[in-house]
Design a protein around this motif. Sequence first.
Motif, PDB file in Angstrom:
ATOM      1  N   SER A   1      66.633  18.622  78.790  1.00  0.00           N
ATOM      2  CA  SER A   1      67.884  18.542  78.042  1.00  0.00           C
ATOM      3  C   SER A   1      67.941  19.628  76.972  1.00  0.00           C
ATOM      4  O   SER A   1      68.955  20.303  76.793  1.00  0.00           O
ATOM      5  CB  SER A   1      68.005  17.161  77.390  1.00  0.00           C
ATOM      6  N   ALA A   2      66.843  19.802  76.275  1.00  0.00           N
ATOM      7  CA  ALA A   2      66.840  20.749  75.158  1.00  0.00           C
ATOM      8  C   ALA A   2      66.918  22.196  75.644  1.00  0.00           C
ATOM      9  O   ALA A   2      67.726  22.994  75.169  1.00  0.00           O
ATOM     10  CB  ALA A   2      65.589  20.548  74.310  1.00  0.00           C
TER      11      ALA A   2
ATOM     12  N   GLY B   1      68.041  25.101  77.695  1.00  0.00           N
ATOM     13  CA  GLY B   1      69.189  25.351  78.552  1.00  0.00           C
ATOM     14  C   GLY B   1      69.913  26.598  78.101  1.00  0.00           C
ATOM     15  O   GLY B   1      69.312  27.523  77.549  1.00  0.00           O
ATOM     16  N   LEU B   2      71.219  26.605  78.303  1.00  0.00           N
ATOM     17  CA  LEU B   2      72.010  27.766  77.908  1.00  0.00           C
ATOM     18  C   LEU B   2      71.874  28.018  76.414  1.00  0.00           C
ATOM     19  O   LEU B   2      71.997  29.147  75.952  1.00  0.00           O
ATOM     20  CB  LEU B   2      73.470  27.532  78.256  1.00  0.00           C
ATOM     21  N   GLY B   3      71.641  26.943  75.664  1.00  0.00           N
ATOM     22  CA  GLY B   3      71.500  27.085  74.215  1.00  0.00           C
ATOM     23  C   GLY B   3      70.400  28.064  73.851  1.00  0.00           C
ATOM     24  O   GLY B   3      70.539  28.854  72.927  1.00  0.00           O
ATOM     25  N   ASN B   4      69.308  28.015  74.585  1.00  0.00           N
ATOM     26  CA  ASN B   4      68.181  28.893  74.285  1.00  0.00           C
ATOM     27  C   ASN B   4      68.404  30.302  74.803  1.00  0.00           C
ATOM     28  O   ASN B   4      68.101  31.282  74.125  1.00  0.00           O
ATOM     29  CB  ASN B   4      66.913  28.367  74.946  1.00  0.00           C
TER      30      ASN B   4
ATOM     31  N   ILE C   1      81.325  19.115  74.800  1.00  0.00           N
ATOM     32  CA  ILE C   1      80.322  20.145  75.084  1.00  0.00           C
ATOM     33  C   ILE C   1      80.246  20.406  76.588  1.00  0.00           C
ATOM     34  O   ILE C   1      80.290  21.540  77.036  1.00  0.00           O
ATOM     35  CB  ILE C   1      78.931  19.746  74.555  1.00  0.00           C
TER      36      ILE C   1
ATOM     37  N   TYR D   1      80.258  23.866  78.534  1.00  0.00           N
ATOM     38  CA  TYR D   1      78.901  24.172  78.998  1.00  0.00           C
ATOM     39  C   TYR D   1      78.902  24.443  80.497  1.00  0.00           C
ATOM     40  O   TYR D   1      78.247  25.360  80.993  1.00  0.00           O
ATOM     41  CB  TYR D   1      78.023  22.965  78.690  1.00  0.00           C
TER      42      TYR D   1
ATOM     43  N   PHE E   1      72.198  21.947  68.372  1.00  0.00           N
ATOM     44  CA  PHE E   1      72.645  22.139  69.754  1.00  0.00           C
ATOM     45  C   PHE E   1      71.453  22.377  70.671  1.00  0.00           C
ATOM     46  O   PHE E   1      71.308  21.761  71.718  1.00  0.00           O
ATOM     47  CB  PHE E   1      73.607  23.332  69.803  1.00  0.00           C
ATOM     48  N   SER E   2      70.588  23.265  70.255  1.00  0.00           N
ATOM     49  CA  SER E   2      69.476  23.639  71.117  1.00  0.00           C
ATOM     50  C   SER E   2      68.531  22.468  71.352  1.00  0.00           C
ATOM     51  O   SER E   2      67.945  22.346  72.427  1.00  0.00           O
ATOM     52  CB  SER E   2      68.720  24.811  70.499  1.00  0.00           C
ATOM     53  N   LEU E   3      68.395  21.604  70.354  1.00  0.00           N
ATOM     54  CA  LEU E   3      67.486  20.467  70.522  1.00  0.00           C
ATOM     55  C   LEU E   3      68.210  19.239  71.060  1.00  0.00           C
ATOM     56  O   LEU E   3      67.630  18.157  71.145  1.00  0.00           O
ATOM     57  CB  LEU E   3      66.798  20.147  69.196  1.00  0.00           C
ATOM     58  N   SER E   4      69.470  19.392  71.424  1.00  0.00           N
ATOM     59  CA  SER E   4      70.276  18.281  71.967  1.00  0.00           C
ATOM     60  C   SER E   4      70.369  17.107  71.002  1.00  0.00           C
ATOM     61  O   SER E   4      70.416  15.958  71.420  1.00  0.00           O
ATOM     62  CB  SER E   4      69.693  17.749  73.280  1.00  0.00           C
TER      63      SER E   4
ATOM     64  N   ALA F   1      72.096  12.064  73.301  1.00  0.00           N
ATOM     65  CA  ALA F   1      71.372  12.429  74.527  1.00  0.00           C
ATOM     66  C   ALA F   1      69.896  12.060  74.396  1.00  0.00           C
ATOM     67  O   ALA F   1      69.311  11.414  75.270  1.00  0.00           O
ATOM     68  CB  ALA F   1      71.517  13.924  74.801  1.00  0.00           C
TER      69      ALA F   1
ATOM     70  N   SER G   1      70.395  20.149  81.281  1.00  0.00           N
ATOM     71  CA  SER G   1      70.968  19.859  79.966  1.00  0.00           C
ATOM     72  C   SER G   1      72.298  19.141  80.130  1.00  0.00           C
ATOM     73  O   SER G   1      72.605  18.183  79.416  1.00  0.00           O
ATOM     74  CB  SER G   1      71.207  21.135  79.170  1.00  0.00           C
TER      75      SER G   1
ATOM     76  N   LEU H   1      74.276  15.331  78.770  1.00  0.00           N
ATOM     77  CA  LEU H   1      75.501  15.244  77.982  1.00  0.00           C
ATOM     78  C   LEU H   1      76.364  14.060  78.412  1.00  0.00           C
ATOM     79  O   LEU H   1      77.123  13.518  77.615  1.00  0.00           O
ATOM     80  CB  LEU H   1      76.308  16.543  78.109  1.00  0.00           C
TER      81      LEU H   1
HETATM   82  N1  PHE Z   1      70.284  21.620  74.274  1.00  0.00           N
HETATM   83  C1  PHE Z   1      71.113  22.110  75.324  1.00  0.00           C
HETATM   84  C2  PHE Z   1      70.881  23.625  75.416  1.00  0.00           C
HETATM   85  O1  PHE Z   1      70.222  24.185  74.588  1.00  0.00           O
HETATM   86  C3  PHE Z   1      72.562  21.766  75.156  1.00  0.00           C
HETATM   87  C4  PHE Z   1      72.802  20.339  74.789  1.00  0.00           C
HETATM   88  C5  PHE Z   1      73.385  20.003  73.580  1.00  0.00           C
HETATM   89  C6  PHE Z   1      72.429  19.303  75.661  1.00  0.00           C
HETATM   90  C7  PHE Z   1      73.581  18.681  73.214  1.00  0.00           C
HETATM   91  C8  PHE Z   1      72.619  17.982  75.301  1.00  0.00           C
HETATM   92  C9  PHE Z   1      73.179  17.676  74.076  1.00  0.00           C
HETATM   93  O2  PHE Z   1      71.357  24.261  76.307  1.00  0.00           O
END
Ligand code: PHE
Length: 490
Positions: A25-26, A28-31, A108, A112, A252-255, A260, A346, A350
């Motif tokens: 989950s953490a 993903g595209l965020g990173n 999101i 996303y 966001f990056s850590l969800s 979640a 990820s 959501l």
């Molecule tokens: N953490 C995910 C990412 O970095 C995005 C995300 C945000 C997933 C919030 C779940 C909840 O890509």
Amino acid sequence: MSAENTSLHGEWSSQLGFILAATGSAVGLGNIWKFPFLTGSNGGGAFVIVYLLCVLLICMPIMMAEILLGKRGRSSPINTMRNLAREYGHSTAWQILGWSGVLAGFLILSYYSVIAGWALAYVPQAAMGTFEAVAHLPQAEVVGFVSAIFDNLVADPWKLLFWHTVIILLCIVIVAGGIQGGLERALRFMMPALFLLLLILLGYAMSTPKFMEGVHFMFDVDFDKLFYPNCTEFSCEFSGQGILAAMGQAFFSLSLGMGAIMVYGAYLPKTTSITQVATIVVISDTVVALLAGLVIFPIVFSHGLQPDQGPNLVFNTLTVAFGKMSAGNFFGTLFFILLVLAAVTSAISLIEPTVAWLIETGRFSRISATIFCGLAAWLLGFLTVFSFNIWKEVRPLTWLMSEQAVLDVQPGDFVDKTWFDVLDFLTSNVMLPLGGLLIALFTAWFLGESVLKQELALGNRGYRFWRWVLRYVAPIGVGLIFLNAIGLFS
Ligand code: PHE
């Protein structure tokens, strides 16, 4: 184990199952997509430092709290919050936390999935060798070539809609399969593979002439770049938006902050150590983000790309990298497949909070709940799909302004946001930190001490420190960053 102590939805087969899912989950595209482009747009090192501080001082303790709430509540965030509030004699209004998470999850996921669709669209491009041309072009034409690939994609709403649809369908299939079915098994291979590929890319980045320039960009701290982003010769205006963006990105990056992690915590076996799993998830997520930055920026500087070009940064940069490196078609194809998978793991987290809640109402099966959620996010996704083409000029935040004020809007102003920008800002920078704030307050002020001690098993000192951070440091930190962003300290 009594019935109320297990989740209706099943459980992870082991602690590792949770770690994989939460890391899935953490990471993903965020990173890989968002962290580099935000770092690039906010001046580099200072942004990275603030981001890391937020991760450590605000998000890590909140991550532990969110897992703890889920593990105690054993149901969807809405019901978890309601039950816990009731159990400890507080107002059931706390379930608002669950509701805001549901809303944030949809908002999101809607964008996303569109961005994940970009990554999916790059898979056939990489496989067909489209990027190879980069190696034969004169340096001056490289940027134009890679930008054209990206611009062609996002200019066509039908293409975006197609890939967005495929991603949503993928999510529906996986979530409908239940938490252990496909998910745990797939994640076991995916996460290590993604990591390995990033290392290969890092190897390439290190071979480019400006590797050290990239490193300096990421780690040389210059706060002026963060606080005064739009300086001209004549004027410099303070802005708290950069810090807010760093904090939002950490959540966001850590969800965090939308349920979640809470809902995944609800599927934890009783014996898990919360502290240990939270530490592993936070470290993995942070390492992947930093690695992505270390891959991207050297390539940016070595090939004359702009670090502050926004959401297309990673796509354009990686196209150059795969075009130039040996076996680039192979690695490129693999990389974008892995990026899609990382995004999908990820994306499913959501909607899981909402799916779990719908099932608990007794009116939905897992399958019907998932289809319903997928459909809603798919429809909402149109806002983002069109933000890059037919509604490129639409600025929803200016709709309530006077005509004259609208004429005065400059590029880069706060209201200069497309639908996509608005969704992104509202969720990452407002809803997630607010959700995290409420999680911190509820856990540290309203839950019984014995429960916390028992769940965390931190030892007396560690426990006190954690509670102190959660009671004071995290809420005050989030609060100050909000106030700073609305200009109270400027
Ligand atoms: N953490 C995910 C990412 O970095 C995005 C995300 C945000 C997933 C919030 C779940 C909840 O890509």
